[in-house]
Design an enzyme around this catalytic site. Structure first.
Site, mmCIF file in Angstrom:
data_model
loop_
_atom_site.group_PDB
_atom_site.id
_atom_site.type_symbol
_atom_site.label_atom_id
_atom_site.label_comp_id
_atom_site.label_asym_id
_atom_site.label_seq_id
_atom_site.Cartn_x
_atom_site.Cartn_y
_atom_site.Cartn_z
ATOM 1 N N VAL A 1 0.828 -1.206 0.000
ATOM 2 C CA VAL A 1 0.000 0.000 0.000
ATOM 3 C C VAL A 1 0.865 1.261 0.000
ATOM 4 O O VAL A 1 0.600 2.210 -0.750
ATOM 5 C CB VAL A 1 -0.975 0.003 1.195
ATOM 6 C CG1 VAL A 1 -1.753 1.307 1.239
ATOM 7 C CG2 VAL A 1 -1.940 -1.171 1.093
ATOM 8 N N LYS B 1 -6.978 -0.125 10.589
ATOM 9 C CA LYS B 1 -8.245 -0.317 11.325
ATOM 10 C C LYS B 1 -8.021 -0.689 12.784
ATOM 11 O O LYS B 1 -8.751 -0.269 13.675
ATOM 12 C CB LYS B 1 -9.110 -1.374 10.657
ATOM 13 C CG LYS B 1 -8.458 -2.740 10.567
ATOM 14 C CD LYS B 1 -8.755 -3.399 9.233
ATOM 15 C CE LYS B 1 -7.715 -4.432 8.927
ATOM 16 N NZ LYS B 1 -6.895 -4.182 7.778
ATOM 17 N N GLU C 1 -10.127 6.827 5.557
ATOM 18 C CA GLU C 1 -11.031 6.202 4.582
ATOM 19 C C GLU C 1 -10.553 4.808 4.196
ATOM 20 O O GLU C 1 -11.359 3.889 3.978
ATOM 21 C CB GLU C 1 -11.130 7.084 3.334
ATOM 22 C CG GLU C 1 -12.125 6.608 2.294
ATOM 23 C CD GLU C 1 -13.538 6.571 2.836
ATOM 24 O OE1 GLU C 1 -14.112 7.625 3.100
ATOM 25 O OE2 GLU C 1 -14.076 5.449 3.033
ATOM 26 N N GLY D 1 -11.628 -0.928 1.776
ATOM 27 C CA GLY D 1 -10.801 -0.536 0.633
ATOM 28 C C GLY D 1 -11.275 0.675 -0.139
ATOM 29 O O GLY D 1 -11.261 1.798 0.375
ATOM 30 N N ILE E 1 -14.233 1.535 -1.143
ATOM 31 C CA ILE E 1 -15.621 1.974 -0.927
ATOM 32 C C ILE E 1 -15.604 3.175 0.016
ATOM 33 O O ILE E 1 -15.049 3.082 1.106
ATOM 34 C CB ILE E 1 -16.460 0.847 -0.284
ATOM 35 C CG1 ILE E 1 -16.468 -0.398 -1.179
ATOM 36 C CG2 ILE E 1 -17.866 1.320 0.011
ATOM 37 C CD1 ILE E 1 -17.170 -1.593 -0.541
ATOM 38 N N ASP F 1 -10.557 -9.119 11.932
ATOM 39 C CA ASP F 1 -10.394 -8.015 10.987
ATOM 40 C C ASP F 1 -11.748 -7.339 10.723
ATOM 41 O O ASP F 1 -11.869 -6.117 10.767
ATOM 42 C CB ASP F 1 -9.794 -8.550 9.671
ATOM 43 C CG ASP F 1 -9.707 -7.490 8.593
ATOM 44 O OD1 ASP F 1 -8.700 -6.757 8.572
ATOM 45 O OD2 ASP F 1 -10.638 -7.381 7.780
ATOM 46 N N LYS G 1 -13.277 -3.421 11.793
ATOM 47 C CA LYS G 1 -13.949 -2.535 10.831
ATOM 48 C C LYS G 1 -15.365 -2.218 11.288
ATOM 49 O O LYS G 1 -15.820 -1.079 11.217
ATOM 50 C CB LYS G 1 -13.954 -3.185 9.445
ATOM 51 C CG LYS G 1 -12.557 -3.301 8.828
ATOM 52 C CD LYS G 1 -12.574 -4.210 7.600
ATOM 53 C CE LYS G 1 -11.212 -4.334 6.955
ATOM 54 N NZ LYS G 1 -11.176 -5.436 5.956
#
Lengths: 434, 434
Positions: B15, B107, B131, B136, B138, B203, B207
């Site tokens: 990333v 997160k 964001e 990802g 969205i 995970d 979120k």
């Protein structure tokens, strides 16, 4: 610390009254979450005495809405009148010239006057919000402006008109005729007394022109846009589409092809399991297709007091935060005029015709298709199915192999000049890969 | 007129390198569309010499990432290291204290430290963007902050983990075992070498805690959250779910019930034609369900370099525009701690057990269910279907009528203490009405 935004509201129909209700219901929320208070300093509409769902006696009434733009205390004017010219246009221009913020739900206004609005809102550095103009409660405008799509968008498409989607859904699921489904939509308040713009594709075309402008950096325009409505779709078409694994939806699609943009509104066959295929009733859906960020799909309520007023409030919040953005994705100077029309080439079509019951008609029919370069993938012919008034002909449904638009158009012209068919055939594109 | 944002980037994995590539690819776009330029004044990562998809020689390398926060010229620090504590946490705190903007895709950091981050980012009035931390590409964080949902959100739910969705999709569509599907995910780069947090639901729980905080005004927390992973799902479960018209998906759901919030991560049965049922592979989907604004559904790529870096860039753009917002939906003072746990009552469950092949076992089994208040809507029993190593038992699948969690739990405890079954049974909630 505490900030107050002074608002003028023009247009007090369902949405206008909805905005006033929504603001009042959320007064505390706006303060707690976004740190501002508001006052409505003036309201205006064409008829003061009309029966409304809210009591307007406590508000300052303006007979002439343009006078609101001259009130120095007003920061923000919200236009909910509608129409591409007239009072909506004058109000937009005067508001911007007076350096006030402007919010509207008026797709026709923005689509038709995008160039001038972009120019003067840029020159005057004012806030111009129109989240409510496209796809009701779906935040498509903010999403396209958010910078998630800095890289090239390949295409943007979706179901942009709730009324026509309701009609098509009811024809499909309840086996209703077009007229019966339209009547039902009108009874439920989903269609206006004059539903022309919903069913002839114009409403969707306005909306497509706006999201296309945001996606591809052109001024919004209906020029070079192919627009076909849903009037010619018969219940029988839904039945055959279903048999082939599709649904019929009114799709708006804007596609970048070699630097040119193809814009099209048309009933299309979409895979019944696709994102568009499962959107029923008055809902809307928008798909944004990119190389780097995959495909983003936004689905929600396309219209109505709740979603539309929520979108207007989200614009008021942006105004309160001093959000700055170009009216479309680029500055006025960087936007381009709509470029010349380009057609999508090589896609499959659904063809429905009523072939007259006479010897050799199928052979003649298919030879016309062949001559025009159309080759057939699937055929359904059902002797037993007739339309009212079409007793001497038999519906024939075909799915073509990929073919270009010119071939379809020339075959259509040749067919309607023969005595082989009893009603003009329809050709509907099959939407690929959504 | 021209503004330059000076950036420090910490973490140079997929990333981190993706963000540098994305910035460089879109340098002109950022200037044209958003009016700013950027410079990367420093980079840092745990290993300087690691092989990377980009050449880092031209950048100023910092051995200690915290030194970036002391560079007075840097406006904005982007953290792409990960982890709830350690360097990510220290970097967040030091960045905020030094009044620089902070952007993260982490997160765990936000979920675990939401309270302190909310407090100090509010005290220091700095920009804090995340964001990329949820779903990802969205734009779920921006959408929840946008003010579209001033009115009460009833529930928010979705598929929040792409890896587990890929595994479930492959078990279902390709008839793979859990282990085979996991191996495939790892080979395709969709799952880490240690995939624990993806498959055990953690995970997704991180979120969910974040979008729940934004929806309901609480500090993010895993407390009072029921978390069940996908490890116990067998290929056979997908087969039976399909027979009943469902798919099995790892669903995260936060629901407001009488002022309390139920948070749950669990494999659930979802209607195969629903918004969740259609989402396959590594995609994510989030549904926001409200009274006034209907249901909004956002679907897109859940992870990967492209979508995640696009979300980071959209935060950089917000930073450039001076966007101000609370870290969660309300100010630090107005947020509440996670309230006591409340269970969803009265819903249907999918029950799968392996009943030993002995006379009367079905009668005993159903009488235990009945005693615990569980009544059965549908039963499938197939003599021919066996799991490896479970030759002396037969799978029995039931769909229950609506029942509360306590009844399910007590029946489970009673069943595992009998000799009726050869493997612990599984109970999966059936998601209603999405």
């Amino acid at each position: 610390m505490s900030k107050t935004i002074n608002i003028g509201i023009v247009g007090l129909g369902t949405v206008g009254c909805g905005v006033i209700n929504n603001l009042s219901r959320n007064k505390k929320n706006l303060k707690k979450k976004y740190g501002f208070d508001y006052k409505i300093l003036g309201i205006s509409a064409s008829n003061k005495t009309k029966k409304r769902p809210i009591n307007i006696e406590g508000f300052n009434w303006y007979d002439n809405p343009l006078d609101l733009t001259k009130n120095k205390e007003i920061d923000l004017i919200i236009e909910l009148v509608g129409g591409e010219k007239g009072i909506a246009f004058d109000l937009a221009i005067e508001t911007i010239k007076n350096k006030k913020g402007f919010i509207t739900a008026n797709k026709a206004l923005i689509s038709t006057n995008g160039k001038i609005l972009s120019e003067i809102s840029s020159k005057n550095s004012v806030f111009f919000g129109y989240e409510a103009a496209v796809a009701g409660g779906i935040p498509i405008i903010k999403t396209l402006k958010s910078g998630l799509f800095l890289d090239k968008i390949n295409d943007i498409f979706g179901i942009l008109n709730g009324t026509s989607n309701f009609i098509l859904s009811r024809m499909n699921s309840a086996n209703k005729s077009f007229d019966e489904a339209l009547t039902e939509a009108q009874e439920l308040g989903y269609a206006e007394a004059d539903p022309s713009f919903d069913i002839n594709g114009m409403d969707a075309a306005y909306k497509l022109s706006i999201i296309s402008a945001l996606s591809f950096g052109e001024f919004p325009s209906l020029e070079n846009t192919s627009v076909t409505g849903i009037e010619k779709i018969e219940t029988i078409d839904h039945k055959f589409a279903k048999e082939l694994g599709y649904k019929i939806k009114l799709v708006g699609k804007s596609t970048l092809i070699n630097g040119k943009i193809s814009k099209e509104i048309s009933p299309m066959l979409v895979d019944e399991d696709s994102s568009l295929g499962k959107v029923e009733g008055v809902s809307n859906v928008v798909c944004i297709n990119t190389d780097y960020n995959g495909t983003l799909i936004l689905e929600g309520e396309g219209a109505g007091e709740g979603p539309t007023s929520a979108s207007v409030l989200s614009d008021i919040i942006d105004f309160s935060q001093g959000t700055k953005s170009h009216l479309f994705s680029k500055s006025f100077e960087d936007l381009t005029d709509s470029v010349s029309k380009i057609e999508i080439s090589n896609r499959c079509y659904y063809l429905r015709t009523f072939l007259v019951d006479q010897k050799g008609s199928m052979a003649k029919f298919t030879s016309i298709l062949e001559k025009n370069g159309i080759s057939i993938d699937q055929v359904i012919q059902r002797g037993g199915e007739h339309l009212k008034g079409e007793k001497n002909s038999t519906p024939v449904i075909m799915l073509t192999h990929p073919v270009d638009t010119d071939s379809i158009n020339s075959a259509f012209l040749e067919l309607i000049n023969t005595d082989l068919i009893s009603l003009n055939p329809i050709f509907l594109p099959v939407l690929k890969d959504d």
